[in-house]
Scaffold this active site. Structure first.
Site, PDB file in Angstrom:
ATOM      1  N   THR A  13      31.190  49.957  37.179  1.00  0.00           N
ATOM      2  CA  THR A  13      31.273  48.886  38.179  1.00  0.00           C
ATOM      3  C   THR A  13      32.117  49.211  39.412  1.00  0.00           C
ATOM      4  OG1 THR A  13      33.030  47.956  36.793  1.00  0.00           O
ATOM      5  CG2 THR A  13      30.826  47.003  36.579  1.00  0.00           C
TER       6      THR A  13
ATOM      7  N   GLU B 240      49.497  41.326  45.905  1.00  0.00           N
ATOM      8  CA  GLU B 240      49.186  42.005  44.651  1.00  0.00           C
ATOM      9  C   GLU B 240      50.232  41.651  43.608  1.00  0.00           C
ATOM     10  OE1 GLU B 240      48.239  43.971  41.461  1.00  0.00           O
ATOM     11  OE2 GLU B 240      46.851  43.893  43.161  1.00  0.00           O
ATOM     12  N   ALA B 241      49.750  41.257  42.412  1.00  0.00           N
ATOM     13  CA  ALA B 241      50.671  40.855  41.346  1.00  0.00           C
ATOM     14  C   ALA B 241      51.517  42.017  40.845  1.00  0.00           C
ATOM     15  CB  ALA B 241      49.880  40.246  40.188  1.00  0.00           C
TER      16      ALA B 241
ATOM     17  N   HIS C 158      33.919  47.316  31.899  1.00  0.00           N
ATOM     18  CA  HIS C 158      33.097  47.012  33.070  1.00  0.00           C
ATOM     19  C   HIS C 158      32.850  45.508  33.153  1.00  0.00           C
ATOM     20  CE1 HIS C 158      31.278  51.320  32.570  1.00  0.00           C
ATOM     21  NE2 HIS C 158      32.492  51.338  33.098  1.00  0.00           N
TER      22      HIS C 158
ATOM     23  N   ALA D  81      37.758  45.837  45.328  1.00  0.00           N
ATOM     24  CA  ALA D  81      37.179  44.993  46.376  1.00  0.00           C
ATOM     25  C   ALA D  81      38.234  44.565  47.384  1.00  0.00           C
ATOM     26  CB  ALA D  81      36.512  43.771  45.758  1.00  0.00           C
TER      27      ALA D  81
ATOM     28  N   TRP E 152      47.848  45.538  32.717  1.00  0.00           N
ATOM     29  CA  TRP E 152      48.284  44.176  32.407  1.00  0.00           C
ATOM     30  C   TRP E 152      48.726  44.095  30.954  1.00  0.00           C
ATOM     31  CZ3 TRP E 152      49.164  40.078  35.501  1.00  0.00           C
ATOM     32  CH2 TRP E 152      48.682  40.136  36.810  1.00  0.00           C
TER      33      TRP E 152
ATOM     34  N   VAL F  99      50.116  35.196  42.214  1.00  0.00           N
ATOM     35  CA  VAL F  99      49.570  33.959  42.764  1.00  0.00           C
ATOM     36  C   VAL F  99      49.458  32.914  41.652  1.00  0.00           C
ATOM     37  CG1 VAL F  99      47.551  32.874  43.814  1.00  0.00           C
ATOM     38  CG2 VAL F  99      48.380  35.072  44.663  1.00  0.00           C
TER      39      VAL F  99
ATOM     40  N   ALA G 255      34.147  41.935  41.211  1.00  0.00           N
ATOM     41  CA  ALA G 255      33.081  42.031  40.209  1.00  0.00           C
ATOM     42  C   ALA G 255      32.848  40.727  39.461  1.00  0.00           C
ATOM     43  CB  ALA G 255      33.396  43.150  39.215  1.00  0.00           C
TER      44      ALA G 255
END
Length: 520
Positions: free
Chosen positions: A504, A35-36, A459, A16, A69, A228, A493
């Protein structure tokens, strides 16, 4: 008066966020996309992630490093312990590490969403954005499809399918499920080839499709390795984000703040910012800005498998053979939602391979519950942004879901016992799946088995649910604005009212495209 450095700051460069940031920049807005994980150009992506088979990268520790992650776990059901929950990290997000399935939800999902108060999300609202995002090589000229968009849509020709793909298709057709050549057509059901976001047999992520062509834009800045911590407020208005970069804290200000960090990390950022369940935040010493059910309502697709020991001609030939090419969308009964279940082919049974429970020449049929009643919960482990949230998906916790999954796995067994499947099977399906067959006739026994063994489909949705302001489950309104504060949006999502009846990724890209036209 707070000075504004950017028109929009978007947190998260996934499906997204990348689409929303690029489209917003095209409108002339000054956009910062943070972006992390790492920022990298398309040519720098590890080749293992380009493979048609994601197992190639998942089994290569050098490929997974930095793009998944670390330390993120989830308990899929109340009967299971915590286990790794794969989510993408770095530009492209999960579109860089997923199964490359480019399937749209049926339009019935959006009828449901709009019917429950999500104005602007009806089929007529979303269909143009599904068309805009795609370049469908086979059906692009159809009125409900698109040609020339950022995301290529490919379907593997049947003569290149794996043995399990072919067997599932033949078994389901013989059982009367019917055929739909385009599963992304608005009314499609039955057996269909999977659409894939690839070109020339190579993955195309949103980093490739959106960000790469926008890198020289004077209105878009991409900043990687920037975690963030929280949203910054002036009074009741979000005015920026506090970032941690190389151990140093900095604040970036913007007129509009958009969280697109996904089902796990968008709610985590909200809660660290004081927006979430008041009792949970107070227990962690976080000042409550607004009491909302952030982190509640999580859904995913529970999937059960029937392992199939394969004859040699049906086994995968190379590690890069596509892992799945066929799905079967169907409705379990007269009182069930349309398309509430889906069968999928798995040319490799990666779970069996990993556990060494069976021969490596093993495939599987899967069935997942497309529409769910069960909902999970995500909470913060601490206020430290480097600590991963605690996730309990609580799949199949609702009896209505267990009942339909029992029906689904029994129907799947029927397909696995058909002669069309026997043609690829080496040995006994019953012996291969002894634990399942031992309880197949008992509802209680089958429930216990499913609760112990179902996996999710990666998903995850609905931890920042969209809905009417007077609904106690709502976090954002139909414009994706966080209730009770100003200037703060969530677009990914996590805002889906429920998990859609499909993978998704495409719906998430669509949300980014749609909301780029709606942000102030």
């Amino acid at each position: 008066m707070t000075s504004t450095s950017w028109d929009v700051v978007v947190v998260g460069a996934g499906s997204a966020g990348a689409a929303l940031a690029v489209r917003s920049a095209e409108q002339g807005k000054r956009v910062l996309l943070v972006e992390a994980g790492p920022d990298y150009r398309s040519a720098q992506m590890h080749e293992a992630w380009r493979s048609p088979n994601p197992a190639v990268a998942l089994m290569d520790p050098t490929a997974a490093e930095g793009l998944l992650w670390a330390g993120l776990n989830s308990a899929r059901t109340d009967a299971q312990t915590q286990a790794p929950y794969w989510r993408g990290r770095g530009v492209g997000g999960s579109s860089s590490v997923n199964g490359q399935i480019a399937i749209r939800p049926p339009m019935a999902d959006f009828e449901d969403w709009s019917g429950t108060g999500c104005a602007g999300w009806a089929p007529a609202d979303v269909l143009p954005y599904f068309a805009k995002l795609e370049d469908d090589e086979q059906f692009g000229d159809a009125p409900y499809h698109g040609r020339g968009g950022p995301t290529p849509i490919h379907r593997t020709p049947q003569d290149e399918w794996g043995g399990v793909d072919t067997a599932l298709s033949r078994s389901a057709l013989a059982a009367g499920y019917g055929w739909s050549e385009d599963v992304n057509a608005p009314s499609a059901h039955g057996v269909s080839p999977y659409p894939i976001n690839s070109r020339g047999g190579r993955r195309v992520s949103v980093n490739d499709a959106y960000l790469e062509q926008a890198r020289e834009s004077s209105t878009l800045t991409v900043r990687g390795d920037a975690l963030v911590e929280k949203v910054v407020f002036a009074g009741n208005r979000a005015v920026g984000v506090r970032l941690l970069v190389d151990g140093q804290a900095t604040t970036e200000y913007a007129g509009t703040v958009v969280l697109s960090a996904g089902v796990i990390h968008s709610p985590a950022v909200l809660m660290r910012s004081g927006v979430g369940p008041a009792s949970h935040l107070r227990a962690l010493g976080i000042d409550v800005r607004h009491d909302l059910p952030v982190g509640h309502g999580m859904q995913d697709h529970p999937m059960a498998l029937v392992s199939i020991p394969l004859r040699e001609p049906a086994a995968v030939r190379t590690p890069h053979d596509r892992h799945t090419n066929v799905c079967v969308r169907w409705t379990s009964g007269d009182d069930a939602p349309e398309h509430d279940l889906m069968f999928v082919s798995l040319n490799q049974n990666v779970l069996a391979m990993a556990s060494a429970a069976t021969t490596t020449a093993s495939g599987a049929y899967g069935v997942w519950l497309n529409q769910n009643h069960s909902r999970g919960v995500l909470t913060l482990a601490s206020t430290d942004p480097f600590d991963q949230p605690l996730v309990r998906q609580r799949m199949l916790s609702d009896e209505r879901d267990r009942r339909r999954m029992r029906l689904g796995i029994r129907a799947l067994v029927d397909l696995a016992r058909r002669p069309e499947t026997a043609a690829i099977t080496q040995g006994s399906i019953e012996e291969e799946n002894a634990a399942l067959f031992s309880v197949l006739g008992s509802d209680d026994g089958l429930d216990d088995y499913l609760l112990r063994t179902v996996v999710d489909a990666q998903h995850g949705t609905s931890t920042c649910r969209m809905g009417p302001a007077d609904d106690p489950g709502t976090v954002v309104d139909s414009e994706c604005r966080v209730l009770g504060v100003e200037g703060l949006y969530v677009v990914d999502a996590s805002v889906f009212p429920s998990v859609p009846r499909a993978n998704t990724n495409l719906a998430t890209i669509m949300a980014g495209e749609l909301m780029a036209d709606r942000l102030p």
